[in-house]
Design an enzyme around this catalytic site. Structure first.
Site, PDB file in Angstrom:
ATOM      1  N   ASN A  28      44.265  16.518  -5.066  1.00 45.32           N
ATOM      2  CA  ASN A  28      43.830  17.649  -4.236  1.00 45.32           C
ATOM      3  C   ASN A  28      43.952  17.249  -2.768  1.00 45.32           C
ATOM      4  O   ASN A  28      44.329  16.123  -2.454  1.00 45.32           O
ATOM      5  CB  ASN A  28      42.400  18.080  -4.607  1.00 45.32           C
ATOM      6  CG  ASN A  28      41.418  16.950  -4.422  1.00 45.32           C
ATOM      7  OD1 ASN A  28      41.214  16.462  -3.312  1.00 45.32           O
ATOM      8  ND2 ASN A  28      40.817  16.499  -5.518  1.00 45.32           N
ATOM      9  N   ASP A  53      38.404  18.138 -11.744  1.00 48.03           N
ATOM     10  CA  ASP A  53      37.572  18.614 -12.855  1.00 48.03           C
ATOM     11  C   ASP A  53      38.123  18.171 -14.207  1.00 48.03           C
ATOM     12  O   ASP A  53      37.384  18.028 -15.159  1.00 48.03           O
ATOM     13  CB  ASP A  53      37.490  20.150 -12.807  1.00 48.03           C
ATOM     14  CG  ASP A  53      36.640  20.603 -11.632  1.00 48.03           C
ATOM     15  OD1 ASP A  53      35.591  19.988 -11.414  1.00 48.03           O
ATOM     16  OD2 ASP A  53      37.060  21.542 -10.912  1.00 48.03           O
ATOM     17  N   PRO A  80      34.071  13.470 -16.406  1.00 48.95           N
ATOM     18  CA  PRO A  80      32.610  13.370 -16.312  1.00 48.95           C
ATOM     19  C   PRO A  80      32.156  13.967 -14.978  1.00 48.95           C
ATOM     20  O   PRO A  80      32.825  13.775 -13.962  1.00 48.95           O
ATOM     21  CB  PRO A  80      32.343  11.859 -16.351  1.00 48.95           C
ATOM     22  CG  PRO A  80      33.651  11.210 -16.020  1.00 48.95           C
ATOM     23  CD  PRO A  80      34.732  12.167 -16.434  1.00 48.95           C
ATOM     24  N   ASP A  81      31.054  14.703 -14.986  1.00 49.01           N
ATOM     25  CA  ASP A  81      30.492  15.209 -13.726  1.00 49.01           C
ATOM     26  C   ASP A  81      29.542  14.141 -13.198  1.00 49.01           C
ATOM     27  O   ASP A  81      28.398  14.020 -13.649  1.00 49.01           O
ATOM     28  CB  ASP A  81      29.777  16.542 -13.945  1.00 49.01           C
ATOM     29  CG  ASP A  81      29.425  17.188 -12.608  1.00 49.01           C
ATOM     30  OD1 ASP A  81      29.041  16.437 -11.676  1.00 49.01           O
ATOM     31  OD2 ASP A  81      29.552  18.414 -12.485  1.00 49.01           O
ATOM     32  N   PHE A 124      28.152  17.876  -2.695  1.00 51.28           N
ATOM     33  CA  PHE A 124      28.909  18.742  -1.806  1.00 51.28           C
ATOM     34  C   PHE A 124      29.404  19.935  -2.610  1.00 51.28           C
ATOM     35  O   PHE A 124      29.605  19.833  -3.814  1.00 51.28           O
ATOM     36  CB  PHE A 124      30.104  17.993  -1.199  1.00 51.28           C
ATOM     37  CG  PHE A 124      29.734  17.285   0.072  1.00 51.28           C
ATOM     38  CD1 PHE A 124      28.888  16.189   0.039  1.00 51.28           C
ATOM     39  CD2 PHE A 124      30.216  17.723   1.301  1.00 51.28           C
ATOM     40  CE1 PHE A 124      28.507  15.543   1.201  1.00 51.28           C
ATOM     41  CE2 PHE A 124      29.851  17.080   2.473  1.00 51.28           C
ATOM     42  CZ  PHE A 124      28.999  15.991   2.425  1.00 51.28           C
ATOM     43  N   LYS A 175      24.886  25.959  -7.726  1.00 50.81           N
ATOM     44  CA  LYS A 175      25.398  24.631  -8.087  1.00 50.81           C
ATOM     45  C   LYS A 175      24.297  23.574  -7.963  1.00 50.81           C
ATOM     46  O   LYS A 175      24.181  22.670  -8.788  1.00 50.81           O
ATOM     47  CB  LYS A 175      26.588  24.290  -7.165  1.00 50.81           C
ATOM     48  CG  LYS A 175      27.336  23.061  -7.591  1.00 50.81           C
ATOM     49  CD  LYS A 175      28.645  22.923  -6.859  1.00 50.81           C
ATOM     50  CE  LYS A 175      29.692  23.887  -7.396  1.00 50.81           C
ATOM     51  NZ  LYS A 175      30.971  23.774  -6.716  1.00 50.81           N
ATOM     52  N   LYS A 219      23.391  21.369 -11.162  1.00 56.45           N
ATOM     53  CA  LYS A 219      23.667  19.922 -11.182  1.00 56.45           C
ATOM     54  C   LYS A 219      22.402  19.090 -10.964  1.00 56.45           C
ATOM     55  O   LYS A 219      22.446  17.884 -11.009  1.00 56.45           O
ATOM     56  CB  LYS A 219      24.715  19.589 -10.130  1.00 56.45           C
ATOM     57  CG  LYS A 219      26.038  20.318 -10.339  1.00 56.45           C
ATOM     58  CD  LYS A 219      27.204  19.488  -9.897  1.00 56.45           C
ATOM     59  CE  LYS A 219      28.506  20.244 -10.054  1.00 56.45           C
ATOM     60  NZ  LYS A 219      29.671  19.368 -10.004  1.00 56.45           N
TER      61      LYS A 219
END
Ligand code: C5P
Length: 403
Positions: free
Chosen positions: A208, A276, A304-305, A324, A338, A342
């Site tokens: 990205n 992601d 994995p997050d 972020f 979010k 999270k």
């Protein structure tokens, strides 16, 4: 900035030892006291006389000299300093440190010290990349040894790549960061930064547009407030800050592992733009264009997050977890959702629509979202955003106290 600070400078035996002479000058120019120690190998590159003349101090060379009653003992020498700097830190010195050897003055001082140690590794590029050296460096970083460099470039041996010692001014910056006193002194803060690269095959990857600029500025600002920083970075455009422990990674899975190994921390800031998904059917060799025109099909699996994992930790969770949210629509609303999803404490939200020029640019306009609501910050440089965020983190940790 370094007035009154005492640096014990260990000069190892590498061609870059000549830069250590300049380093001594620069440290003294900032009113630091430099006590030099020189290894036998280093004497092949610089003379004790020039080191001593520039430092304005006796140069220590031999372990057994120090055992004389009348002399300063090695324990005292290793602890009288505010910081030990090893420059150049050769492959051999790094290996001795990682293995806990104490068979000469330099290695004995490094074993005996109770002070922080900053090393400026330098060696031939193949030696740098050798698995044994990479293992040693990982051990040293896990032991809390700070590193600066090495840099990439032409080497004295004629090769090119990573292995050049950091420049004296970079080492001075790293020394300044290591000795910084401030509201975050003694606090360990983990920062993730940059993009991740998810391989498709050995030559192609999915990435990205994150440059790593905001994460790097945050790490710098936190270090300037005295924090010990572990900086886990994907392949970013901007160089990592000096004076922090850098853990370079490529993929999200590697980033998750690095974050796990860097904990515990007092606070964690997840500024990385983590992919992601990764490609589960990534090829081991380069995918060839099919003559009949059939196209490759990529299969994805979720990464994995990392932010959610750390925020959800039952034991050992950092006191403050900051995420972020790079959004293109309904920024505050999406970022507020979010934060809840999270389970992090704060979200720094920004609009990364191409028209804002934020992604990859030098400015940022963010909204800070906490449990108490949202706060729009005016558009400012990424460094200013970092300073303000670091100040808010210092206030929050100060208010949290030592638990
Ligand atoms: O990509 P997303 O908008 O979910 O990112 C929000 C936050 O979560 C960021 O702080 C990012 O660093 C973090 N994140 C993460 N691991 C992921 C995806 C995102 O830590 N796999």
């Amino acid at each position: 900035m370094l007035a009154g600070k005492r640096i014990l400078l260990i000069i190892g035996g590498g061609i870059a030892a000549y830069k250590s002479l300049d380093l001594i000058r620069r440290l003294r120019a900032q009113n630091a006291t430099v006590t030099p120690v020189i290894t036998n190998a280093a004497k092949e590159f610089v003379t004790p006389l020039s080191v001593s003349a520039l430092a304005g101090e006796k140069v220590y060379q031999d372990l057994f000299d120090l055992t004389d009653e009348a002399e300063m003992g090695h324990i005292e020498l290793s602890r009288a300093a505010d910081l030990i700097v090893v420059a150049p830190a050769t492959a051999d010195l790094c290996a001795k440190m990682a293995g806990g050897h104490a068979n000469d003055l330099a290695s004995t001082l490094l074993m005996a010290t109770d002070k922080r140690v900053l090393i400026a590794p330098t060696m031939n590029v193949r030696m740098w990349q050798h698995p044994a050296n990479q293992r040693n460096l990982a051990t040293l970083q896990a032991d809390g040894i700070l590193t600066v460099g090495p840099n990439e470039g032409d080497m004295a041996c004629g090769e090119f790549g990573p292995g050049r010692m950091a420049e004296p001014d970079e080492i001075v910056d790293a020394v300044t960061a290591a000795l910084a006193t401030g509201p975050l002194a003694g606090r360990h803060v983990l920062v993730t930064s940059g993009p991740t690269h998810e391989p498709i095959d050995p030559v192609r990857y999915i990435a990205n547009r994150s440059s790593g600029a905001q994460g790097t500025a945050i790490a710098q600002a936190l270090a300037a407030l005295g924090a010990d920083i572990t900086f886990v970075t994907g392949p970013a455009d901007v160089a990592p800050p000096s004076g922090v422990t850098v853990m370079p990674v490529q993929t999200a899975v590697e980033m998750a592992e690095a974050v796990k190994s860097a904990l515990p921390a007092d606070a964690a800031v997840f500024a990385a733009a983590v992919a992601d998904w990764h490609v589960v059917n990534a090829a081991q060799s380069k995918i060839k264009k099919d003559a009949k025109g059939s196209l490759p099909v990529l299969k994805f699996a979720e990464n994995p997050d990392i932010l959610a994992q750390v925020s959800g930790m039952k034991k050992g969770r950092p006191k403050l977890v900051v995420g972020f949210a790079a959004e293109t629509d309904n920024v505050t609303q999406n970022a507020t959702a979010k934060r809840k999803r999270k389970k992090c404490d704060w979200i720094v939200a920004n609009d990364v629509s191409p028209s804002t020029g934020i992604m990859g640019g030098s400015e940022n306009a963010v909204t800070l979202i906490t449990k108490d609501g949202s706060q729009d910050w005016p558009r400012m440089s990424k460094r200013q955003v970092a300073d303000r965020l670091a100040g808010a983190i210092a206030d929050a940790l100060g208010a949290a106290g030592d638990t």
